[in-house]
Design an enzyme around this catalytic site. Structure first.
Site, short mmCIF file in Angstrom:
data_model
loop_
_atom_site.label_atom_id
_atom_site.label_comp_id
_atom_site.label_asym_id
_atom_site.label_seq_id
_atom_site.Cartn_x
_atom_site.Cartn_y
_atom_site.Cartn_z
CB SER A 168 25.02 -55.32 16.34
OG SER A 168 25.19 -56.67 16.07
CB SER A 189 22.25 -58.27 16.26
OG SER A 189 22.74 -57.32 17.18
CE LYS A 215 20.19 -55.35 19.13
NZ LYS A 215 21.65 -55.32 18.91
N1 GLN Z 1 27.73 -60.14 14.04
C1 GLN Z 1 28.50 -60.19 15.24
C2 GLN Z 1 28.09 -61.41 16.03
O1 GLN Z 1 27.32 -62.15 15.53
C3 GLN Z 1 28.29 -58.94 16.03
C4 GLN Z 1 26.97 -58.87 16.66
C5 GLN Z 1 26.79 -57.65 17.50
O2 GLN Z 1 27.48 -56.65 17.34
N2 GLN Z 1 25.89 -57.75 18.45
O3 GLN Z 1 28.50 -61.63 17.11
#
Ligand code: GLN
Length: 491
Positions: A177, A153, A78
């Site tokens: 995410s 994400s 990532k």
């Molecule tokens: N969807 C959540 C957010 O937008 C979690 C994102 C994540 O785990 N990085 O913050």
């Protein structure tokens, strides 16, 4: 053997037998990335030269009989792990030209184990999102249906594993995410206990929630990766100084699935079974519960009364931490700087206005607001208190059961653009995963079915702190008796 759908374990065997070399395996995936990445947009940067160099070194180690279980295995990373000398963007214009001068602990450990980094995967900007649509580099497409998101994400890592563009990938999970995109692309994803894996060199979003973890085809593969990633790091004061269990051996033990599951108590949180859950998800979950029961697990209802407060609590704490973490992007030290600033204030304002996307700005404004002196007690402090209550709920549940079983996401992959107009709708995608981060617990997502549109469904197992071994053992037992994890999104 079809190399595109090879598991890490199978690849390790082939490499050790010298049936395939690390260079051949790496070239195979680099070629697949060239063919398929234009339509999926899973990678932001491909480092072909670096990968082939690492593969040649891995081959030398293997030839000398010095390879370990990860030596020569192609990995996708990532794009928020700092990689020395390789551009690291966090999918933001702010860092579009940032090349880190140092390596994150996790990627360093995996490189030392001999892994071959193919490149950096696409993601939501600064990991803020649930659909990969906030990336400055454009959305990632779901290999199961290209009109849909892969979740987020860590959507690029999920799509890369699901489309056979790598053997395994790294993701990070602040509110879901790793698990939510794993669920939406039919792969396995693990968020470890907060502090189990070092955050050093991970670009910070919400420091009390962020955690790195593996995204793989099988639970066995996740165990092998976690083992190499986990452990105390003097460079991260929040990393836990406790020995790392030998997860690989735990799963390699000659134990049948019944033996693994017999007598294990699994809690089914009643608050999760609301109208928000799609019918196909509910049906798959019910079938999964039966699978665990047939293996001898005892499933019983448990209560997590504070569940409803998880999303509002998270959307105070995470933006508060984000607004503080992102203050460092000021146009001066590194990252994007606007053209011809009139003065210092203009440079700060325009560099940040031009460098950050809309969702990141929304979070910075929310976070700054809840931390401001007039509202700190009303929002931030209150959210911290509710966070404690949420953690207490889990602790109480874990006096009755060993694991919790829930869906990973309330629905299957949604269409690109479907939730963009309504941030709250988007935030609800993480309703089953977010409270796990607030409580700092480990959780695993594995595929457990497909809906009528041929889209994958994931189940989530949540464990006690540092009990990744129990989670992996249960997830592995499930994969020993089901075949969902062997489905492929491509020919
Ligand atoms: N969807 C959540 C957010 O937008 C979690 C994102 C994540 O785990 N990085 O913050």
């Amino acid at each position: 053997m079809d190399l595109a759908s090879i598991t890490l374990k199978q690849a390790a065997d082939l490499l050790r037998q010298r049936t395939v070399s690390a260079v051949e395996l790496t070239q195979f995936f680099l070629d697949r990335i060239v063919t398929h990445n234009p339509e999926l947009n899973a990678f932001i940067t491909v480092d072909a030269e670096g990968a082939l160099t690492a593969a040649r070194q891995a081959d030398a180690r293997l030839a000398a009989g010095q390879g370990g279980p990860l030596t020569g295995i192609p990995l996708a990373v990532k794009d928020l792990f700092c990689t020395k000398g390789v551009r690291t963007t966090c999918a933001s214009r702010m860092l579009a030209n940032f090349t880190p001068p140092y390596e994150s602990t996790v990627t360093r450990r995996l490189q030392e184990a001999g892994m071959v980094m193919l490149g950096k995967t696409n993601m939501d900007e600064f990991a803020m999102g649930s659909s990969n649509e906030t990336s400055y580099f454009g959305p990632v497409r779901n290999p199961w249906d290209r009109s849909r998101t892969p979740g987020g994400s860590s959507g690029g890592s999920a799509a890369a594993v699901a489309a056979g563009l790598c053997v395994a990938a790294l993701g990070t999970d602040t509110g879901g995410s790793i698990r939510q995109p794993a669920s939406m692309t039919g792969i396995t994803g693990l968020k470890p206990t907060y502090g189990r894996v070092s955050r050093f060199g991970m670009i910070a979003f919400a420091s009390s929630l962020d955690q790195a973890g593996p995204m793989t085809r099988t639970v066995e593969d996740a165990a092998l990766l976690l083992q190499a990633m986990a452990g105390h790091d003097p460079l991260d004061a929040t990393s836990i100084d406790q020995p790392v269990e030998d997860y690989g051996s735990l799963l390699a033990q000659d134990k049948g699935p019944q033996e693994r599951m017999r007598g294990l108590r699994i809690g089914i949180p009643q608050e999760y079974y609301t109208d928000g859950m799609a019918a196909a998800v509910r049906k798959s979950l019910e079938e999964a519960i039966r699978v665990f029961q047939d293996l001898g697990a005892v499933c019983q209802p448990v209560a997590l009364p504070c569940t409803d407060y998880a999303i509002p609590t998270y959307y105070i704490i995470a933006p508060a931490e984000a607004s503080s973490n992102l203050a460092r992007y000021d146009g001066i030290r590194f990252g994007y700087r606007c053209e011809q600033p009139a003065d210092l204030a203009d440079m700060f304002a325009r560099s940040r206005s031009e460098g950050f996307g809309a969702e990141v700005k929304r979070r910075i404004m929310l976070g700054t607001y809840v931390l401001s002196s007039g509202y700190y007690d009303a929002f931030y402090r209150k959210a911290q208190k509710v966070r404690r209550l949420i953690a207490d709920d889990f602790q109480a549940a874990f006096t009755q059961v060993d694991l919790l079983l829930t869906p990973t996401a309330p629905e299957t992959a949604f269409r690109i653009g479907e939730k963009n107009a309504d941030p709250v709708k988007m935030y609800l995608s993480d309703i089953f995963t977010i409270n796990v981060n607030l409580a700092g617990l480990p959780a695993l997502s594995v595929p457990c079915g497909w809906d009528a549109q041929n889209l994958p469904i994931g189940l989530q197992l949540i464990g006690r702190p540092l009990q990744e071994g129990t989670l992996l053992s249960a997830g592995h037992a499930f994969q020993q008796v089901t075949a969902w994890h062997t489905r492929r999104a491509y020919e």
